[in-house]
Design a protein around this motif. Structure first.
Motif: not given
Length: 334
Positions: A255-261
């Motif tokens: 989520g952090v790596l690809f989707f800024d989640e």
């Protein structure tokens, strides 16, 4: 110095961790494609690309019999549940943060515990009822009704968890008498027919790269399924089953790596409550008779009917050893 053979439980846990890491990667691609395409289209092509892999399973099923189910009504109910599970899960992954989807899907052990009462006739003692109640409170923490607007994605994730648990319990009920090929083939065929009928309503042309991603989804599901089967064949279910919760770590990372989640505190807190209650149920079942372990003896990953992750391989009455041959006399811990 030569090392001795790996402890079976360590081996099983390792295989399970690999399986759920692969599943998490599978879900990331679904989320990427879900930004551009309807879940109907993703499910349809996912099934199409999975058929060649499904044939590998079909060719290995030498059980005599026809493709007619022994329990047609239970099979019909399971097939409908699997189709709904797949569509709703794919939709939820496409519109919600990964960590939120996993947190809601982690409610499956709680739901399986409840459904085992009317469907399997099992008794649930007060300790597990308390764990179920606490776990459902964890779901409410994640959803936080009244504090955030609940979207269709949240409803889809809940429906996926419910229907997936229902489909799993049915396999637990009929797995001894139904052929593996029947249990696997019906949901896939139903998905193909239903999604093909709906496809003209939502179809968008797909470039070759996106078709390739759909092929990767099918391959990843097949690989993860094989590792999960190996995990349950190697280690005890009480060790293997909790490994599914490792997906929350992958969800956070991806989520952090690809989707800024970045998971918010309610999602983290609710996930912790749900996981704790699920672990308690699994550990509590470890001291119960074999017939009273619905969570341990049910798949850790709900079947969506989109890939050949055949339920029967992880049913309570069928065990596959290293040779790939069924061993009906060997007790199954899955």
């Amino acid at each position: 110095m030569a090392r001795g053979p790996m402890n079976p439980n360590v081996k099983g846990a390792s295989f399970a961790l690999i399986a759920f890491a692969v599943f998490a990667s599978h879900d990331v691609i679904i989320k990427v494609l879900g930004a551009s395409y309807s879940p109907i289209q993703i499910v349809f092509f996912g099934v199409v690309f999975s058929f060649p892999l499904a044939m590998l399973y079909l060719l290995r099923d030498t059980t005599s019999g026809t493709l007619l189910p022994v329990h047609p009504w239970w099979m019909a109910a399971r097939t409908v549940a699997a189709v709904i599970t797949g569509f709703c899960a794919f939709y939820a992954f496409s519109v919600l943060p990964l960590a939120q989807v996993y947190a809601i899907l982690f409610a499956a052990p709680l739901l399986i515990t409840i459904l085992a009462i009317p469907i399997l006739g099992e008794q649930v003692r007060w300790q597990r009822w308390i764990a179920v109640f606490i776990g459902l409170c964890g779901v409410l923490i994640v959803l936080r009704p009244g504090q955030q607007e609940l979207a269709l994605g949240h409803l889809a994730a809940l429906i996926s968890a419910i229907c997936g648990s229902f489909a799993s319990i049915i396999v637990r009920k009929i797995g001894r008498e139904e052929r593996t090929v029947v249990i696997m083939l019906y949901p896939m065929m139903a998905n193909f027919v239903v999604m093909a009928a709906l496809l003209p309503l939502v179809y968008q042309p797909m470039p070759l790269a996106d078709l390739g991603k759909l092929g990767v989804i099918a391959v990843l599901a097949w690989i993860a399924g094989r590792f999960l089967i190996a995990a349950y064949n190697s280690g005890e279910a009480v060790i293997v089953a909790p490994m599914q919760y490792s997906q929350i770590l992958w969800a956070t990372f991806y989520g952090v790596l690809f989707f800024d989640e970045v998971p918010d505190m309610p999602t983290i807190a609710g996930s912790a409550v749900i996981i704790a209650s699920g672990l308690f149920i699994v550990l509590r079942e470890s001291s119960a008779p074999g017939s009273e372990r619905p969570v341990q003896r049910t798949r850790s990953r709900a079947e969506t009917g989109t890939s050949p992750r055949v339920s029967a391989f992880l049913s309570p009455d069928r065990k596959w050893g290293r040779s790939g041959k069924k061993n009906a006399s060997k007790p199954d811990n899955s």
